[in-house]
Design an enzyme around this catalytic site. Structure first.
Site, short mmCIF file in Angstrom:
data_model
loop_
_atom_site.label_atom_id
_atom_site.label_comp_id
_atom_site.label_asym_id
_atom_site.label_seq_id
_atom_site.Cartn_x
_atom_site.Cartn_y
_atom_site.Cartn_z
N HIS A 30 12.52 18.09 -68.65
CA HIS A 30 13.32 19.00 -69.78
C HIS A 30 14.04 19.47 -68.65
CE1 HIS A 30 11.38 18.52 -73.13
NE2 HIS A 30 12.03 18.52 -73.52
N HIS A 268 19.18 18.64 -71.84
CA HIS A 268 17.96 18.92 -72.30
C HIS A 268 17.15 18.84 -72.34
CE1 HIS A 268 15.53 21.85 -75.61
NE2 HIS A 268 15.23 20.19 -76.00
N GLU A 426 0.48 33.76 -93.15
CA GLU A 426 -0.79 33.50 -92.16
C GLU A 426 -0.19 32.54 -90.77
OE1 GLU A 426 0.51 32.70 -95.65
OE2 GLU A 426 -0.94 33.76 -97.11
N HIS A 488 -4.57 26.12 -105.00
CA HIS A 488 -5.95 27.15 -104.07
C HIS A 488 -7.44 26.68 -104.04
CE1 HIS A 488 -2.41 29.35 -104.94
NE2 HIS A 488 -2.37 30.79 -105.10
#
Lengths: 680, 680
Positions: A30, A268, A426, A488
């Site tokens: 890159h 890039h 989370e 869950h």
């Protein structure tokens, strides 16, 4: 700026040329961002950051996080110029086997690299953890110092790309940074409007600066990657705002000054090609016939960073020594923490439980452990992603970590507090825990339901790659969660997490195994860079068992109840299902079938034992084996073998009470007995 | 509002009381939000949404997404009141085994539930996919209709909570929604400032409304959960803005009107207690001695929704019939798509490749397949999370899906376009694909590197739970990725994904297996709700092999090259390593060891085959077995057994070219031969 010399300009252009040459040599990589960010990176490394290239781990240093890890040359070239240990040959070895210059920066591999980056978003999110750790460490060691006057005061600098900005993990972490008022965090957003699919307009129309203002950041814009004065002014302004993290949007042109490829996706992630590089060298006044051209005057000039580093460190040392003399107790704590020693006698605080057929949930035992050892282990801190009451992650009596303005009727907050509140974020929690663990010697943990380990998996994996010693407290670890239902109830998560190299998954069978487990985790993590551990804990109460053992837990698996008479069948089990294995053993023994129950709190640790120990627990000659775990069987086949039978759950759970689910899904002693007989 | 009667008020209060009673009866659940959102939910279901409770799958309906899935009663009670099929006994059976009212709403389980929600953020993120699908479907069937005049025009309504707003997946999806100018999406943000850790101030200080303005949404605020007029006005204003998604921040008081628990975390996720419920009933004028009290007049009133639904559907039917008469070709396409039939002769478009030792990368084959079948399968559409050039997900010649303003020099965009651009937002991509797949009969796919399946895992798992037929194109599927190094090289991902029940992982060995694989995926997904498939594809070229078979691929595993002479050893392999297995077989056969190579493109499909087929491929009597996969061995032990030997990678990769990595890490024919001999 006034002190910007021709040599500085030449050094920046050298960085651009080196980036183009290095990618061209290996044929991939890159180059574009390393070229356009060369002025910013050079300014940070040579003019702004306090660091000593000769001692990259110096406590007093500013931290640098290249969140845009694909642009690793941005960092490697500055490490080379400033004298952190990389030389020209290392740049020539970019992205090749065994080099110090891998495709993405790797911590503990290349000096001066603070964190492994590349998976987008993780670096910026972890930098929030670093900034939080800096404040907590200061609170432990030097809480009374005036702002900016402690040897533990420093800044976290970040370079982030469009990819970092688009990833949700940074959105989460950036919101937390705003809430935490992290004045020590300074983020540059390389706003080049180019990503792999070219112009970002195809997928990004939001006003990023306005979004960061909404998060409560101090936001500035600087036009032009070459605008060093603007960059320096923005940094000064950022430092002056001590109650907000800083976001500096720097408008650059990717690949500048590549004559045909700048400002396109082609700059890039691919080599620019020989012709384009000739063009660049002509524009910048470099010899187009030469590669890796570095003028002696340039390297001599940039290596003055070593002198400046030495001076900075010496000045800091005076401050540090004065602090140490004035704060002997805190200095002793500092030394112990840096050595990652646990305090003498700390084990006396560890609770234990008598054998009890009713027992308690292992999450409750974990909560009791944390509250019990909290007072003797100030380095331990953590919290939950909005599930504190369920995860039982709060060390009782602790203040929350946050500005006073964050306090609520439930939580008392102060900037040096101990209880972390991640909100329902989370993934950021995972990345922040890594940032804390990499920043210094505190020991962070964070909790959520085991189900939502999925949400934080990107960060957990990277923690394992880095050996970052975070602890994940994952409760509600099976269908035992009950009524909340299949969305869950983890079923595949134990398998999926055990699959991650370098991550240990601990699933204690009862309260005492939970305490022994925390002991083992803290002891194992006393070795730097041991890596993360996830602790899977039950929602439901489980019996407190006879025969559990700290030594056994630390080995990952051990004989919890041996066969009476000839050993005919072995039942392996973990967590809340060990009681089922023991009940099955009772039945089998009553029928005269000699049955051993092996408690397996941690398959990962068990795999690391020597062959003798493994044979002593699982003798090869005994091929009748059963595994019992309320989860998919994938991790168990290696251990139960061709003759073995898993008692497992190969499908999703359902919404009902836990007892009903175990019964309906056949995770029972009867099923285990039947499996054992089949296996015989 | 003018037409708001006493019966409406009583019905709303009935909803509150039912919520409190239902949670109290089972002893757990989430009453508080169901109480405070009762006016909003009732208004949507009774006054706003176009739907027919007697025909919940009616194409013309508005969609409702309860992103705050934990508040399932918010939805169940409205489904009961409006007559979607739930009755009072179903509410009484909340969260119990076999009930129609599980802890979180489950699609395909309870009529009127459009999507399974509960894992926070997923619902809102998937609703963006639904809104995108509505536009794409309109573009396929009725592109010329004036705005709002097509039978395929409708709205997506969402209720989101603080948790949804904090999750990164919604940040990603909300940014995409802004870019996509989704005027058909109306999101209510229940701003009650309470989550499980009580007052959200402890973890949330950002200005959420300002953030949504930054994303380019139309943002409104309504004060008070009881403010039905305000809600209705906001919806009208939202509908009037056709080029922006709408965000309506509704300030509510959680648990209203519970006398002591409203506005606290205690109202969120636990039963309120008998005394508190008596207080509520007294305040609302219900008999405190009765539970589940529903006045006859109330249910009669609310079930008028059935009449309104019938009328709405009849009116729509006229419009639909007129469209069908005027657009017979589009009507035929509509019918075929709704039946999920593939067009006759479509297989003629599927490319094939001659045997070729050089071969091509399977990602390249996948790209060729997509471009080849694109013209005959207009229902197929997809894109990448900013890796289009790497994932090769673009159907060549297609426009991009987006407003004209999204166009760039590389991409032509139009609102009905086909190529999706998710930006660097893998998690939102996953959730959006699910939303598209649930909304209607188009067939969506999305690509990223296999490594970043970790980032989208929450959405992938939920797609599998729901049986949502998305396709994930996961390229760069091993250390064969090369120079980008360990952060980008998947090692444990195949195991971790195979662990997810209901998700099939396909890893073709060569170009033809890739084409056969796409064929199998599209054919299997012709059954509604078959569930998602992930296709793992190589970055590097792999030989095009002899003997590959469409039938074998569809079965998941098959004999690619059988033993000459007595069958002594079986080598199982997938993807880019099958060539290694074949080379090892050559060596072993040369030594007189009869060796079978089993190509295993999909372990999940293979496991579902009958015992006879499995025995024919893997005869039990042959215990000498080797697996070859450049990944951890965890999924293979079940198949290779106690005597088997895995050739695998149990640690992270490194930054170097692919050939070097295979050599250094021992994923070679030599290692496979050695393992086979050990296994014998």
């Amino acid at each position: 700026p006034d002190d910007w010399s021709d040599l500085d300009k030449r050094a920046v252009d050298t960085a651009r040329v080196l980036a183009a040459d290095a990618v061209q040599k290996v044929g991939n990589g890159h180059p574009g961002t390393a070229m356009s960010l060369a002025p910013l990176a050079y300014t940070l490394f040579q003019k702004v950051m306090v660091h000593d290239p000769a001692d990259p781990d110096w406590t007093g240093r500013d931290r640098f996080v290249l969140s845009a890890g694909h642009s690793s040359l941005t960092l490697y070239i500055q490490l080379y110029l400033a004298g952190f240990g990389l030389e020209l040959d290392d740049l020539k070895a970019l992205r090749t086997w065994g080099s110090l210059t891998p495709g993405h920066p790797e911590v503990h591999h290349t000096k001066g690299v603070e964190i492994t980056t590349g998976p987008l978003g993780q670096g910026l999110a972890s930098s929030v953890g670093m900034a939080m750790a800096a404040r907590r460490e200061r609170g432990l060691w030097d809480p009374e110092a005036a702002a900016g006057n402690s040897p533990f005061d420093h800044f976290i600098y970040v370079i982030a790309s469009d990819g970092d900005i688009e990833e949700g993990v940074t959105s989460e972490a950036s919101s937390i940074a705003g809430r935490q008022q992290l004045g020590n965090l300074i983020v540059f957003y390389d706003h080049n409007q180019i990503s792999i699919e070219d112009d970002t307009n195809i997928a990004l129309s939001e006003d990023v600066a306005a979004r960061y203002e909404a998060y409560g950041w101090h936001v500035q814009k600087v036009e032009g990657g070459e605008n060093v004065s603007g960059i320096l002014d923005a940094i000064e302004a950022a430092k002056a705002v001590t109650d907000k993290p800083s976001f500096i949007q720097l408008h650059t042109v990717i690949g500048f000054p590549a004559p045909t490829k700048m400002n396109t996706g082609k700059a890039h992630g691919a080599a620019l090609g020989a012709e384009e590089i000739v063009g660049i060298k002509n524009i910048l006044g470099f010899d187009p016939e030469r590669t890796f051209q570095v003028d002696d005057t340039v390297i001599k000039h940039t290596r003055l960073a070593l002198d400046r580093g030495q001076a900075a460190k010496a000045a800091w040392q005076g401050k540090f020594d004065a602090w140490a003399a004035a704060n002997p107790a805190n200095k002793a704590l500092f030394d112990r923490m840096v050595a990652r020693d646990l305090p003498e006698g700390w084990l006396d605080s560890l609770p234990s439980w008598p054998v009890d057929p009713k027992g308690i949930a292992t999450r409750a035992a974990s909560g009791a452990v944390l509250t019990a050892i909290g007072p003797v282990l100030p380095e331990l801190w953590g919290g939950s992603a909005d599930l504190a009451e369920s995860n039982l992650t709060t060390i009782k009596g602790s203040d929350s970590f946050g500005p006073v303005a964050a306090a609520t009727s439930e939580w008392n907050a102060n900037p040096y507090g101990r209880t972390l509140h991640f909100g329902i974020r989370e993934h950021a929690m995972g990345a922040i825990l890594s940032g804390i663990a990499l920043h210094g010697p505190t020991r962070p943990y964070g909790g959520t339901f085991l189900q939502f380990s999925d949400y934080m998996r990107g960060a957990v994996r990277l923690a394992a790659v880095m050996g970052a010693p975070a602890v994940y407290v994952w409760t509600h670890d099976s269908i035992g969660l009950g009524e909340d239902g299949p969305t869950h109830q983890p079923v595949e998560h134990l398998a999926a997490l055990r699959a991650i190299p370098g991550l240990a998954i601990l699933r204690p069978a009862d309260a005492n195994e939970t305490a022994f487990g925390w002991q083992a985790v803290l002891e194992k993590q006393s070795v730097w860079n041991t890596g993360p551990v996830g602790i899977a804990l039950s929602r439901q109460a489980v019996p407190t068992l006879a025969g559990t053992s700290a030594e056994g837990v630390a080995k990952g698996a051990y004989v919890l109840a041996d066969a009476e008479g000839e050993l005919q069948v072995i039942i392996l089990s973990s967590g809340s299902e060990v009681q089922i294995a023991l009940a099955a053993r009772e039945s089998l023994q009553a029928e005269g079938i000699g049955t051993r129950v092996v408690s397996v709190p941690c398959l990962d640790w068990f795999e690391a034992q020597d062959a003798d120990y493994i044979e002593s627990v699982l003798p090869k000659a005994v091929t009748a084996r059963v595994s019992v775990e309320a989860a998919i069987s994938q991790p168990w086949w290696r251990w139960i073998g061709s003759q073995g039978r898993p008692v497992s759950l190969e499908h999703y759970g359902a919404s009902a009470d836990a007892a009903t689910l175990y019964e309906k899904f056949g995770i029972t002693a009867e099923a285990t007995v039947a499996a054992a007989k089949e296996s015989l």
